[in-house]
Design a protein around this motif. Structure first.
Motif, PDB file in Angstrom:
ATOM      1  N   ILE A  44       1.135  -3.157  -2.754  1.00 50.85           N
ATOM      2  CA  ILE A  44       0.983  -2.191  -1.649  1.00 50.85           C
ATOM      3  C   ILE A  44      -0.473  -1.776  -1.440  1.00 50.85           C
ATOM      4  O   ILE A  44      -0.792  -1.164  -0.414  1.00 50.85           O
ATOM      5  CB  ILE A  44       1.856  -0.926  -1.830  1.00 50.85           C
ATOM      6  CG1 ILE A  44       1.581  -0.242  -3.155  1.00 50.85           C
ATOM      7  CG2 ILE A  44       3.334  -1.267  -1.648  1.00 50.85           C
ATOM      8  CD1 ILE A  44       2.227   1.159  -3.241  1.00 50.85           C
ATOM      9  N   CYS A  45      -1.377  -2.081  -2.377  1.00 53.08           N
ATOM     10  CA  CYS A  45      -2.796  -1.720  -2.178  1.00 53.08           C
ATOM     11  C   CYS A  45      -3.704  -2.941  -2.136  1.00 53.08           C
ATOM     12  O   CYS A  45      -4.147  -3.367  -1.075  1.00 53.08           O
ATOM     13  CB  CYS A  45      -3.279  -0.769  -3.277  1.00 53.08           C
ATOM     14  SG  CYS A  45      -2.633   0.907  -3.110  1.00 53.08           S
ATOM     15  N   ARG A  46      -4.008  -3.517  -3.307  1.00 49.84           N
ATOM     16  CA  ARG A  46      -5.068  -4.533  -3.360  1.00 49.84           C
ATOM     17  C   ARG A  46      -4.681  -5.859  -2.718  1.00 49.84           C
ATOM     18  O   ARG A  46      -5.460  -6.412  -1.934  1.00 49.84           O
ATOM     19  CB  ARG A  46      -5.491  -4.762  -4.819  1.00 49.84           C
ATOM     20  CG  ARG A  46      -6.150  -3.547  -5.452  1.00 49.84           C
ATOM     21  CD  ARG A  46      -6.248  -3.687  -6.954  1.00 49.84           C
ATOM     22  NE  ARG A  46      -4.929  -3.710  -7.564  1.00 49.84           N
ATOM     23  CZ  ARG A  46      -4.677  -3.976  -8.831  1.00 49.84           C
ATOM     24  NH1 ARG A  46      -5.689  -4.275  -9.635  1.00 49.84           N
ATOM     25  NH2 ARG A  46      -3.459  -3.943  -9.303  1.00 49.84           N
ATOM     26  N   HIS A  60       7.932  -1.797  -5.361  1.00 49.65           N
ATOM     27  CA  HIS A  60       7.787  -1.341  -3.971  1.00 49.65           C
ATOM     28  C   HIS A  60       8.396  -2.319  -2.978  1.00 49.65           C
ATOM     29  O   HIS A  60       7.965  -2.394  -1.833  1.00 49.65           O
ATOM     30  CB  HIS A  60       6.305  -1.104  -3.656  1.00 49.65           C
ATOM     31  CG  HIS A  60       5.686  -0.058  -4.510  1.00 49.65           C
ATOM     32  ND1 HIS A  60       5.841   1.292  -4.280  1.00 49.65           N
ATOM     33  CD2 HIS A  60       4.945  -0.163  -5.637  1.00 49.65           C
ATOM     34  CE1 HIS A  60       5.214   1.974  -5.222  1.00 49.65           C
ATOM     35  NE2 HIS A  60       4.661   1.115  -6.062  1.00 49.65           N
ATOM     36  N   LEU A  72      -0.401  -5.757  -8.754  1.00 46.62           N
ATOM     37  CA  LEU A  72       0.731  -5.174  -9.477  1.00 46.62           C
ATOM     38  C   LEU A  72       1.832  -4.690  -8.523  1.00 46.62           C
ATOM     39  O   LEU A  72       2.996  -5.073  -8.632  1.00 46.62           O
ATOM     40  CB  LEU A  72       0.220  -4.024 -10.359  1.00 46.62           C
ATOM     41  CG  LEU A  72       1.249  -3.164 -11.080  1.00 46.62           C
ATOM     42  CD1 LEU A  72       2.119  -4.015 -12.008  1.00 46.62           C
ATOM     43  CD2 LEU A  72       0.535  -2.069 -11.886  1.00 46.62           C
ATOM     44  N   GLY A  73       1.463  -3.829  -7.582  1.00 46.86           N
ATOM     45  CA  GLY A  73       2.473  -3.197  -6.727  1.00 46.86           C
ATOM     46  C   GLY A  73       2.697  -3.881  -5.390  1.00 46.86           C
ATOM     47  O   GLY A  73       3.691  -3.647  -4.724  1.00 46.86           O
ATOM     48  N   ASP A 127      -8.006  -0.722  -9.189  1.00 48.41           N
ATOM     49  CA  ASP A 127      -6.834  -0.345  -8.402  1.00 48.41           C
ATOM     50  C   ASP A 127      -7.040   1.018  -7.744  1.00 48.41           C
ATOM     51  O   ASP A 127      -7.051   2.048  -8.429  1.00 48.41           O
ATOM     52  CB  ASP A 127      -5.609  -0.304  -9.325  1.00 48.41           C
ATOM     53  CG  ASP A 127      -4.323  -0.248  -8.526  1.00 48.41           C
ATOM     54  OD1 ASP A 127      -4.370   0.160  -7.348  1.00 48.41           O
ATOM     55  OD2 ASP A 127      -3.276  -0.612  -9.087  1.00 48.41           O
TER      56      ASP A 127
HETATM   57  P1  4NP Z   1      -1.588  -2.358  -6.271  1.00 47.31           P
HETATM   58  O1  4NP Z   1      -1.583  -0.819  -6.694  1.00 47.31           O
HETATM   59  O2  4NP Z   1      -1.219  -3.155  -7.513  1.00 47.31           O
HETATM   60  O3  4NP Z   1      -2.995  -2.624  -5.840  1.00 47.31           O
HETATM   61  O4  4NP Z   1      -0.579  -2.496  -5.155  1.00 47.31           O
HETATM   62  C1  4NP Z   1      -0.492  -0.154  -7.237  1.00 47.31           C
HETATM   63  C2  4NP Z   1       0.377   0.514  -6.402  1.00 47.31           C
HETATM   64  C3  4NP Z   1       1.426   1.219  -6.942  1.00 47.31           C
HETATM   65  C4  4NP Z   1       1.592   1.272  -8.332  1.00 47.31           C
HETATM   66  C5  4NP Z   1       0.720   0.600  -9.151  1.00 47.31           C
HETATM   67  C6  4NP Z   1      -0.325  -0.119  -8.614  1.00 47.31           C
HETATM   68  N1  4NP Z   1       2.650   2.018  -8.872  1.00 47.31           N
HETATM   69  O5  4NP Z   1       2.635   2.270 -10.097  1.00 47.31           O
HETATM   70  O6  4NP Z   1       3.570   2.431  -8.146  1.00 47.31           O
END
Ligand code: 4NP
Length: 153
Positions: free
Chosen positions: A13-15, A41, A10-11, A120
């Motif tokens: 920045i993590c997974r 992001h 989704l973002g 997440d």
């Molecule tokens: P990702 O996690 O999808 O694993 O990068 C997230 C990081 C940030 C947000 C949602 C998911 N956010 O809502 O900002």
């Protein structure tokens, strides 16, 4: 054999950057990238807590920057790996007509009957549990790519 693999969450920045960092260490011969279905992001480095959890395992993903998934990615990659069903729906919504690139859940490659998505850690705060699952799925993905390469040879 898919030699260009894109990891999507989704973002971004993590997974998906964590998946990219783990997988590029395991399979440096494969071209990798990652992207987010959102543009929340854009240009940001991976989330600090995820970077720290990876650094504890000897991996540095500080070079990665978030970008948004777009329909051109279907032309540039041979395989798109998503972290959950929501990512899959968002990615599929952008598929150009006639394009047949596989979009697969990362957990399809993990040998864990109970995991049907990568939770997440931005919300769960379980960065190590997330990385354990990502490491397992990354090993499974490498095996699958190696097996398809040896069938082609
Ligand atoms: P990702 O996690 O999808 O694993 O990068 C997230 C990081 C940030 C947000 C949602 C998911 N956010 O809502 O900002």
């Amino acid at each position: 054999m898919p030699q260009k693999v894109l990891f999507v969450c989704l973002g971004n920045i993590c997974r998906s950057p964590a998946a990219e960092g783990v997988f590029r260490d395991l399979a440096p011969e494969v071209q990798t990238d990652s992207a987010g279905t959102s543009g929340w992001h854009l240009g940001q480095p991976p989330y600090e807590a995820m970077q720290l959890a990876l650094r504890a395992r000897g991996l540095d993903i500080s070079d990665l920057r978030a970008r948004q998934f777009n329909r051109l990615d279907f032309a540039h990659f041979a395989l798109i790996i998503v972290m959950d069903e929501e990512n899959k729906t968002e990615v599929e919504a952008l598929r150009p007509s006639g394009n047949q690139i596989p979009v697969r859940l990362f957990t399809d490659y993990a040998n864990r009957a109970r995991a049907d998505h990568v939770p997440d850690p931005y919300y769960t705060r379980d960065f190590d549990g997330c990385l354990n699952l990502i490491e397992q799925a990354a090993r499974g993905l490498k095996q699958a790519l190696d097996a398809s390469a040896s069938r082609e040879n």
